[in-house]
Design a protein around this motif. Structure first.
Motif, PDB file in Angstrom:
ATOM      1  N   ASP A  14       0.826  -1.208   0.000  1.00  0.00           N
ATOM      2  CA  ASP A  14       0.000   0.000   0.000  1.00  0.00           C
ATOM      3  C   ASP A  14       0.859   1.256   0.000  1.00  0.00           C
ATOM      4  O   ASP A  14       0.468   2.281  -0.567  1.00  0.00           O
ATOM      5  N   ARG A  15       2.023   1.199   0.639  1.00  0.00           N
ATOM      6  CA  ARG A  15       2.917   2.364   0.694  1.00  0.00           C
ATOM      7  C   ARG A  15       3.735   2.533  -0.580  1.00  0.00           C
ATOM      8  O   ARG A  15       4.314   3.585  -0.807  1.00  0.00           O
ATOM      9  N   LEU A  16       3.803   1.519  -1.405  1.00  0.00           N
ATOM     10  CA  LEU A  16       4.612   1.550  -2.620  1.00  0.00           C
ATOM     11  C   LEU A  16       4.033   2.545  -3.623  1.00  0.00           C
ATOM     12  O   LEU A  16       2.829   2.558  -3.884  1.00  0.00           O
ATOM     13  N   LYS A  17       4.889   3.401  -4.179  1.00  0.00           N
ATOM     14  CA  LYS A  17       4.481   4.353  -5.209  1.00  0.00           C
ATOM     15  C   LYS A  17       5.329   4.112  -6.435  1.00  0.00           C
ATOM     16  O   LYS A  17       6.556   4.037  -6.351  1.00  0.00           O
ATOM     17  N   CYS A  18       4.687   3.998  -7.589  1.00  0.00           N
ATOM     18  CA  CYS A  18       5.392   3.802  -8.853  1.00  0.00           C
ATOM     19  C   CYS A  18       4.956   4.895  -9.809  1.00  0.00           C
ATOM     20  O   CYS A  18       3.783   5.255  -9.864  1.00  0.00           O
ATOM     21  N   PHE A  19       5.895   5.421 -10.572  1.00  0.00           N
ATOM     22  CA  PHE A  19       5.613   6.508 -11.504  1.00  0.00           C
ATOM     23  C   PHE A  19       6.168   6.164 -12.874  1.00  0.00           C
ATOM     24  O   PHE A  19       7.165   5.457 -12.990  1.00  0.00           O
ATOM     25  N   GLU A  20       5.534   6.698 -13.896  1.00  0.00           N
ATOM     26  CA  GLU A  20       6.060   6.617 -15.243  1.00  0.00           C
ATOM     27  C   GLU A  20       6.741   7.949 -15.504  1.00  0.00           C
ATOM     28  O   GLU A  20       6.101   8.996 -15.517  1.00  0.00           O
ATOM     29  N   PRO A  23       7.690  12.394 -11.698  1.00  0.00           N
ATOM     30  CA  PRO A  23       6.483  13.146 -11.348  1.00  0.00           C
ATOM     31  C   PRO A  23       6.798  14.589 -10.973  1.00  0.00           C
ATOM     32  O   PRO A  23       7.946  14.963 -10.732  1.00  0.00           O
TER      33      PRO A  23
END
Length: 115
Positions: A14-20, A23
């Protein structure tokens, strides 16, 4: 590997953030190289590896052209921002060199630790 079936693992996912791409709040920050994370230092030469973009493309991801276009736009904006920042820094340094300070102002600055 993350133990995704445990409460601890689910919370981690849930804490994991992924970006293309990069950002918004981070695209104007200074980028640094973390030597401990370099592939040539972390992986042994005989180990196989893959890139996330290549893997996603193999599984049907269709937005690589969009991301490439947006990334090119971001690079142009970033270059303009960097040039503006460097020009402002140079102008500030030139202004600092050309300013004349009176003797009593100099004493106040020295007392405050800004000399």
């Amino acid at each position: 590997m993350v133990p995704h079936k445990t409460p601890r693992g689910a919370a981690a996912l849930d804490r994991l953030k992924c970006f293309e791409g990069i950002p918004h709040p981070f695209d104007r920050k200074k980028r640094m190289v973390v030597p401990q994370a370099l592939k040539v230092l972390r992986l042994r030469p005989e180990r196989r590896f893959c890139k996330l973009g290549d893997l996603s493309k193999e599984f049907g991801w269709k937005h690589q052209d969009l991301i490439k276009r947006l990334e090119d736009q971001r690079k142009v904006k970033s270059e303009a921002f960097h040039k503006k920042k460097v020009a402002a820094s140079r102008a500030r340094q030139e202004a600092m060199k050309s300013v004349k300070i009176s003797a009593e102002d100099q004493k106040v600055l020295e007392a405050a630790g800004f000399a």
